[in-house]
Structures are given as C-alpha cells and as structure tokens.
Design a protein around this motif. Structure first.
Motif, short mmCIF file in Angstrom:
data_model
loop_
_atom_site.label_atom_id
_atom_site.label_comp_id
_atom_site.label_asym_id
_atom_site.label_seq_id
_atom_site.Cartn_x
_atom_site.Cartn_y
_atom_site.Cartn_z
N TYR A 38 0.83 -1.22 0.00
CA TYR A 38 0.00 0.00 0.00
C TYR A 38 0.86 1.26 0.00
CZ TYR A 38 -3.58 3.37 1.35
OH TYR A 38 -4.44 4.44 1.38
N THR A 100 -8.81 0.22 2.81
CA THR A 100 -7.79 -0.81 2.69
C THR A 100 -7.23 -1.16 4.06
OG1 THR A 100 -7.16 -0.05 0.48
CG2 THR A 100 -5.55 -1.38 1.66
N SER A 126 -11.11 0.64 -2.04
CA SER A 126 -10.19 -0.30 -1.38
C SER A 126 -9.24 -0.90 -2.39
CB SER A 126 -10.98 -1.42 -0.69
OG SER A 126 -10.11 -2.36 -0.11
N GLN A 127 -8.05 -1.21 -1.91
CA GLN A 127 -7.06 -1.88 -2.75
C GLN A 127 -7.33 -3.38 -2.78
OE1 GLN A 127 -2.66 -0.91 -2.61
NE2 GLN A 127 -2.59 -2.90 -1.58
#
Length: 277
Positions: A38, A100, A126-127
């Motif tokens: 991230y 995330t 969100s990832q």
C-alpha cells in the motif's frame, strides 16, 4: 467528542456553505502510512485526485470538483479524530474513505460519516477484494482500485454523489418555501432585493410600511412581525442587537443567517451574491 451535538450545532451552516460553494469539496479519509504493497501518496494522487480531474473534464456535474485533500495535509501529520474532524466531515459535500486494511481511524471516520451524511454522498474505495471487507461494510458501494477502470468508476461515483446532493438541496429548499406563509416569502424576497442594492440593509420595525405597502393602518406592522418571527423560527433570519451603536441609541435589526443567504441565493439568484466556499 459528541457527533450528534456537533450535527445539531453545525448542520444548518454546513448545508448553507455547501449550497453556496463554487466547487464540491471532498473529505478524504485514508491510511497515512505505507504498509506492505500500500502506497498512500500514490493512491491519493493517481486514483482519488485523478478521478476528480476526470469528473471535471466530463463537465456533467453542476459545479467543478475541488481537488480532494487528505485530512493530514493541513497539519502535516496524522492527527487524532477531534471535533474539528467531525465538523470537516459534516461540512464537506462528500466523504471518500480508503478502507484498505480496514484501518481503525478510517473505519471510525467512516462510521461518523454514515451517521452524519446521506449514503449517496459517501464513497468507499479499497485496494483489496470484496472478501476482505467486513460484512457491515460490504453492502455499501465499494470501488476496488486494482481494477484498471477504477479512476473512471470513481469519477462516475463522484458525479452521481453531486447529482444526489443537488437533488437533496432542491428538495430542502422546496420544503422550506412550502412551509413558509406568503407574507414570510414576500418579506424574504424584499430583503434579498434590498440587500442586493444596499448590502448593509437590515430588517427592522421602521421599514414595515416599505415591505408591505398599500395596507390599512396597523396591518404592515402586524404582517412584518408575523413574517419575521416565522423566518427566525425557520433559522433563515437571526436577530442582532447593538447597544448604543448609533451615538446614544441602541440598534436592533434582523439579517439572514448563512442558511438564509443560501436559500435566497437559490430562490432569487438575480438578487443574491454567492457565499464564499
């Protein structure tokens, strides 16, 4: 910190600023630190800000979108959730959260937003994958930005949120005007036109005959008091009292609140100047 109390104290002014703002504002909640794969700065610049730019290029929304700013940008570091944060969420047109890793601070801010704002003005990204999202959040519309079309989808969501906001504003202003009596509407319009010509103009007993001319003796004063009392109760007008403001005389007058200025701007734009965002 009490979000309900803050909502009660700030909701009218927050709505007024949103109605009158030249650009849509977005409160961004996201993890501040890079963790594993991230990269917060990259997500902010390449996904969130690019989505706002894409929405602006399309030109579909009624107003332009201001560049979304992370909540830590003003302070230069991550900060705790304070009343200032809650007010910021309330006053922004939209709330956008990157959930995330379901960061505790972001989830808390998202919960606050869900309690303060309409769902259509809340956007989650969100990832990760749908399976990684807590079941309490899965029912919300979440954009997963590993998708190559994530920027386009986020731009779509921002435009949809803007459309929902403008529809809510129209309904709100319509509900206010329908709840006011004809004398109250007439008085408000007189004030809007008068302050367009003379910005310092206020409402006071001495102008009752100007607001309601050609009435029988005593009627203008009665109508004026009934109309202004109704507008004060609706939080469209506020009273001002200044002891000995004019030499030895006390000065009393009524002016529109921030909400009142936003409503008059919406109803009679030809008489009103937009508020500063």
């Amino acid at each position: 910190m009490n979000p309900e109390r803050i909502y009660q104290q700030h909701r009218e002014d927050a709505l007024a600023r949103q109605i009158a703002a030249e650009r849509y504002s977005t409160f961004v909640a996201m993890p501040f630190r890079d963790t594993f794969s991230y990269r917060s700065t990259e997500v902010h610049k390449e996904i969130i800000q690019k989505a706002a730019e894409t929405a602006n290029v399309r030109g579909i929304a009624k107003r332009k979108f201001a560049s979304p700013r992370r909540v830590d940008e003003a302070a230069g570091q991550a900060i705790v959730i304070t009343e200032e944060i809650v007010v910021g969420i309330l006053e922004s047109h939209f709330f956008l959260a990157d959930i995330t890793f379901q960061n505790a601070g972001v989830i808390l801010e998202t919960g606050i937003a869900l309690g303060l704002k309409p769902n259509q003005q809340i956007i989650l990204i969100s990832q990760g994958t749908p399976a990684e999202i807590h079941f309490d959040l899965r029912n919300n519309n979440i954009i997963f930005y590993k998708d190559t079309t994530a920027v386009e989808k986020l731009a779509d969501a921002m435009i949809a949120a803007a459309k929902a906001f403008e529809s809510d504003v129209d309904r709100y202003v319509d509900s206010i005007t329908k709840s006011l009596s004809p004398p109250a509407i007439f008085c408000l319009r007189w004030y809007a036109e008068a302050t367009y010509k003379v910005p310092a103009q206020s409402l006071h007993d001495g102008i009752a005959n100007s607001v309601f001319p050609n009435r029988q003796r005593g009627e203008p004063e009665l109508l004026f008091h009934l109309a202004t009392s109704e507008l004060i109760k609706s939080k469209i007008l506020s009273t001002g009292y200044h002891p000995r403001a004019a030499g030895t005389n006390d000065v009393y007058g009524m002016n529109t609140t921030e909400l009142g200025r936003a409503v008059t701007h919406k109803l009679w734009p030809e008489y009103s100047k937009p508020l500063t965002a």
